[in-house]
Design a protein around this motif. Structure first.
Motif, mmCIF file in Angstrom:
data_model
loop_
_atom_site.group_PDB
_atom_site.id
_atom_site.type_symbol
_atom_site.label_atom_id
_atom_site.label_comp_id
_atom_site.label_asym_id
_atom_site.label_seq_id
_atom_site.Cartn_x
_atom_site.Cartn_y
_atom_site.Cartn_z
ATOM 1 N N THR A 202 0.416 -0.863 0.160
ATOM 2 C CA THR A 202 0.032 -0.306 -0.451
ATOM 3 C C THR A 202 1.165 1.330 -0.032
ATOM 4 O O THR A 202 2.491 1.486 0.850
ATOM 5 C CB THR A 202 -0.719 0.424 1.580
ATOM 6 O OG1 THR A 202 -0.032 0.214 1.862
ATOM 7 C CG2 THR A 202 -2.145 -1.493 1.087
ATOM 8 N N LYS A 203 0.633 2.523 -0.679
ATOM 9 C CA LYS A 203 1.452 3.561 -1.015
ATOM 10 C C LYS A 203 1.416 4.136 0.503
ATOM 11 O O LYS A 203 0.927 4.714 0.833
ATOM 12 C CB LYS A 203 1.031 4.420 -2.100
ATOM 13 C CG LYS A 203 1.978 5.301 -2.785
ATOM 14 C CD LYS A 203 1.651 6.095 -4.435
ATOM 15 C CE LYS A 203 0.446 6.206 -3.918
ATOM 16 N NZ LYS A 203 -0.327 7.036 -5.600
ATOM 17 N N LEU A 204 2.692 4.892 0.720
ATOM 18 C CA LEU A 204 2.606 5.790 1.834
ATOM 19 C C LEU A 204 2.981 6.562 1.025
ATOM 20 O O LEU A 204 2.506 7.705 2.236
ATOM 21 C CB LEU A 204 3.524 4.779 2.680
ATOM 22 C CG LEU A 204 3.178 3.444 3.515
ATOM 23 C CD1 LEU A 204 4.610 3.175 4.408
ATOM 24 C CD2 LEU A 204 2.293 3.934 4.231
ATOM 25 N N ILE A 205 4.242 6.872 0.627
ATOM 26 C CA ILE A 205 5.039 8.411 0.017
ATOM 27 C C ILE A 205 5.573 8.525 -2.034
ATOM 28 O O ILE A 205 5.819 7.485 -1.923
ATOM 29 C CB ILE A 205 6.392 8.447 0.936
ATOM 30 C CG1 ILE A 205 6.447 8.088 2.962
ATOM 31 C CG2 ILE A 205 6.780 9.096 0.913
ATOM 32 C CD1 ILE A 205 7.285 8.065 3.049
ATOM 33 N N GLU A 206 5.086 9.535 -1.920
ATOM 34 C CA GLU A 206 5.476 9.851 -3.080
ATOM 35 C C GLU A 206 6.177 11.281 -3.191
ATOM 36 O O GLU A 206 6.612 11.810 -2.354
ATOM 37 C CB GLU A 206 4.822 10.804 -3.832
ATOM 38 C CG GLU A 206 3.465 9.051 -4.834
ATOM 39 C CD GLU A 206 2.299 9.783 -5.581
ATOM 40 O OE1 GLU A 206 2.148 10.755 -5.760
ATOM 41 O OE2 GLU A 206 2.527 8.801 -6.433
ATOM 42 N N PHE A 207 7.817 10.679 -3.905
ATOM 43 C CA PHE A 207 8.590 11.478 -3.933
ATOM 44 C C PHE A 207 8.841 12.138 -5.553
ATOM 45 O O PHE A 207 9.434 11.498 -6.416
ATOM 46 C CB PHE A 207 10.118 11.209 -3.356
ATOM 47 C CG PHE A 207 9.865 11.351 -2.022
ATOM 48 C CD1 PHE A 207 9.779 12.277 -1.052
ATOM 49 C CD2 PHE A 207 10.778 9.885 -1.874
ATOM 50 C CE1 PHE A 207 9.790 11.259 0.280
ATOM 51 C CE2 PHE A 207 10.596 9.528 -0.153
ATOM 52 C CZ PHE A 207 10.033 10.449 0.976
ATOM 53 N N LYS A 208 8.616 13.634 -5.606
ATOM 54 C CA LYS A 208 8.255 13.862 -7.592
ATOM 55 C C LYS A 208 9.520 15.118 -7.708
ATOM 56 O O LYS A 208 9.494 16.142 -8.144
ATOM 57 C CB LYS A 208 7.428 14.137 -7.135
ATOM 58 C CG LYS A 208 6.450 13.646 -7.000
ATOM 59 C CD LYS A 208 4.379 14.448 -7.573
ATOM 60 C CE LYS A 208 3.176 12.519 -7.806
ATOM 61 N NZ LYS A 208 2.238 13.627 -7.184
ATOM 62 N N LYS A 209 10.844 14.523 -6.947
ATOM 63 C CA LYS A 209 12.037 15.555 -7.651
ATOM 64 C C LYS A 209 12.384 15.714 -8.858
ATOM 65 O O LYS A 209 13.031 15.836 -9.208
ATOM 66 C CB LYS A 209 13.480 15.360 -6.683
ATOM 67 C CG LYS A 209 14.328 16.154 -6.826
ATOM 68 C CD LYS A 209 14.089 17.583 -6.321
ATOM 69 C CE LYS A 209 15.170 18.492 -6.150
ATOM 70 N NZ LYS A 209 15.672 19.452 -5.243
ATOM 71 N N HIS A 210 12.205 13.798 -9.273
ATOM 72 C CA HIS A 210 13.190 13.805 -10.673
ATOM 73 C C HIS A 210 11.787 14.299 -11.502
ATOM 74 O O HIS A 210 10.659 14.059 -11.421
ATOM 75 C CB HIS A 210 13.412 12.429 -10.779
ATOM 76 C CG HIS A 210 14.421 12.142 -9.969
ATOM 77 N ND1 HIS A 210 15.669 12.669 -9.782
ATOM 78 C CD2 HIS A 210 14.320 11.107 -8.657
ATOM 79 C CE1 HIS A 210 16.025 11.583 -8.598
ATOM 80 N NE2 HIS A 210 15.776 10.915 -7.919
ATOM 81 N N LYS A 211 12.557 14.467 -12.946
ATOM 82 C CA LYS A 211 12.205 15.247 -14.258
ATOM 83 C C LYS A 211 11.865 14.426 -15.382
ATOM 84 O O LYS A 211 11.275 14.120 -16.083
ATOM 85 C CB LYS A 211 12.512 16.388 -14.616
ATOM 86 C CG LYS A 211 12.862 17.498 -13.552
ATOM 87 C CD LYS A 211 10.957 17.926 -12.897
ATOM 88 C CE LYS A 211 11.840 19.147 -11.810
ATOM 89 N NZ LYS A 211 10.335 19.595 -11.469
ATOM 90 N N LYS A 212 12.398 13.131 -14.926
ATOM 91 C CA LYS A 212 13.366 12.107 -16.191
ATOM 92 C C LYS A 212 13.507 10.654 -15.380
ATOM 93 O O LYS A 212 13.024 11.019 -13.943
ATOM 94 C CB LYS A 212 14.135 12.256 -16.811
ATOM 95 C CG LYS A 212 14.284 13.218 -17.913
ATOM 96 C CD LYS A 212 15.680 13.596 -18.722
ATOM 97 C CE LYS A 212 15.512 14.347 -19.583
ATOM 98 N NZ LYS A 212 16.476 14.527 -20.669
ATOM 99 N N GLU A 213 13.087 9.828 -15.604
ATOM 100 C CA GLU A 213 12.923 8.057 -15.395
ATOM 101 C C GLU A 213 13.596 8.206 -14.571
ATOM 102 O O GLU A 213 14.629 8.309 -14.899
ATOM 103 C CB GLU A 213 12.979 7.153 -16.421
ATOM 104 C CG GLU A 213 14.110 7.064 -17.272
ATOM 105 C CD GLU A 213 13.734 6.127 -18.583
ATOM 106 O OE1 GLU A 213 14.329 5.249 -18.677
ATOM 107 O OE2 GLU A 213 13.654 6.906 -19.862
ATOM 108 N N VAL A 214 13.543 6.991 -13.599
ATOM 109 C CA VAL A 214 14.950 6.898 -12.427
ATOM 110 C C VAL A 214 15.279 5.641 -12.401
ATOM 111 O O VAL A 214 14.909 4.475 -13.320
ATOM 112 C CB VAL A 214 13.654 6.297 -11.079
ATOM 113 C CG1 VAL A 214 14.135 5.876 -10.412
ATOM 114 C CG2 VAL A 214 13.061 7.854 -10.354
#
Length: 427
Positions: A202-214
């Protein structure tokens, strides 16, 4: 000390599908996975588990089980265990598929009864040319400390969750399980780093710093930090507990060339309780051919680069041994494998052209974990895979070094004997 180019090891097994990921399930059981994708090429998708032994001369492997995954190729995976069972978490397109792996200790007699006959093996190999089965090296291994007990695996599919939400061709590129087994992290083409509760997923956190694929992720040994790298050139250490960015990895590349991080791995810092190190590999951006790559060591608490060594070509894969003593890298063009001392980044082993194509994955034989370790004369051993369908192993023989106190005693004795000799001859 110059690195050795000699290896008594090499090919462990050969499969007839490309390999993309490798993990150790126990101290002596290795999982490799890959496949040909969803297209109707006749190339299977799935994973294999091998039991690795040392027969007194070299490492050998015996196939334990094969599990096919239908039309879904396994591009990445993670493995963890609890008191009841082991889990294989496989990246299949946009989803993360869980497999429940139940381990059972059985006697050799029971294994012999369940093994196929020679006729059945020949039929399987004949049909494998059509269904792309697996051809393993089946020479019977003998381990110095082996007994009649072996581990048998039962694999069943579990839950599946979508982890990447790119509008066109979503793809999970990496999945990692925290050392405490309570968290899962995923990254993919949408550039979002997601942290999930495990094993419920179950999802807990989203980090959206990156602009391209991880490209890669890894948890710190205490499971409180997470590092992510992406094709935007960023390397970020995240504070999971406070759900925020902790440090940003930055360095000054030579001659102003732009570099992109390719892989990242945490390692235990020897001799310092609660201290960890972070290792990355980086390649020059936008250049074709054998360009200089870097193996780097970082202080994750400050985000500062503490050490680095250059390699005369681009790098593809990275692994750190579970006790933090050794680091291994695989190259992009020559398919070579090298091993370094983690503390100094001194190269101690180099195997040129270990594979005919780029090295897609590396995994050290662990020092700690489930089950008895493998007995051998090697100080360290690392398993490598590639899209050339080969599973190989490369070991570092014990280096003959003299302890510091012995060297000091020898120096003192030498000086004393020199003084006595000079006095005797009247000098």
């Amino acid at each position: 000390m110059a690195p050795t180019n000699r290896s008594n090891d090499g090919l462990l097994a050969r499969v007839n599908f490309p390999l993309y990921t490798v993990e150790m399930i126990t101290n002596r059981h290795c999982l490799v996975a890959g496949g040909g994708g969803s297209s109707k090429t006749g190339v299977a998708n799935g994973f294999e588990i091998y039991e690795i032994y040392h027969n007194g001369r070299r490492f050998v492997a015996e196939e334990v089980i094969r599990h096919e995954t239908g039309a879904n190729v396994v591009m990445n995976c993670a493995v963890t265990s609890d008191e009841r069972r082991s889990y294989v978490i496989a990246g299949q397109e946009s989803h993360c598929q869980m497999y429940l792996v139940n381990l059972k200790v059985v006697d050799e007699e029971e294994i012999a009864k369940s093994k196929p006959t020679t006729e059945e093996i020949l039929k399987r190999r004949k049909s494998s040319t059509k269904s792309s089965g697996v051809e393993a090296i089946r020479s019977k291994p003998v381990d110095a400390n082996a007994n009649t007990k072996h581990i048998k695996f039962d694999i069943q599919p579990g839950d599946s969750v979508q982890t990447d939400f790119t509008a066109v061709d979503p793809l999970q590129r990496v999945v990692r399980i925290s050392p405490n087994g309570k968290l899962m992290a995923t990254g993919g083409t949408d550039g979002v780093v997601r942290v999930w509760k495990f094993p419920r997923m179950t999802k807990l956190i989203e980090f959206k710093k990156h602009k391209k694929e991880v490209d890669d992720l890894d948890f710190s040994p205490d499971s409180k930090k997470l590092v992510s790298i992406a094709k935007d050139g960023l390397g970020v250490v995240w504070d999971i507990e406070n759900e925020k960015e902790w440090k940003h990895l930055s360095w000054n590349p030579p001659e102003g060339t732009k570099y992109l991080f390719k892989r990242c791995r945490f390692g235990i810092f020897e001799g310092k309780v609660g201290k960890s190190r972070l290792f990355t590999i980086a390649n020059p951006f936008g250049k074709v051919g054998k360009q200089r790559g870097y193996l780097q060591a970082w202080d994750p608490d400050t985000g500062e680069l503490t050490n680095s060594v250059s390699v005369d070509e681009s790098l593809a894969s990275l692994a750190v041994r579970d006790d933090g003593r050794f680091v291994a890298i695989g190259t992009m063009f020559s398919g070579s494998v090298s091993m370094y001392i983690a503390f100094s980044l001194q190269k101690v082993l180099h195997i040129p052209n270990a594979h005919s194509m780029f090295v897609t994955g590396l995994q050290f034989i662990p020092m700690h974990g489930d089950g008895p370790p493998i007995s051998s004369s090697s100080e360290a051993a690392v398993v490598s895979i590639s899209v050339d369908n080969k599973v190989c192993i490369h070991s570092l023989q014990y280096r003959h070094t003299i302890p510091a106190w012995v060297a000091i005693v020898c120096i003192i004795v030498t000086v004393f004997l020199s003084f006595v000799f000079c006095s005797y001859i009247g000098i």
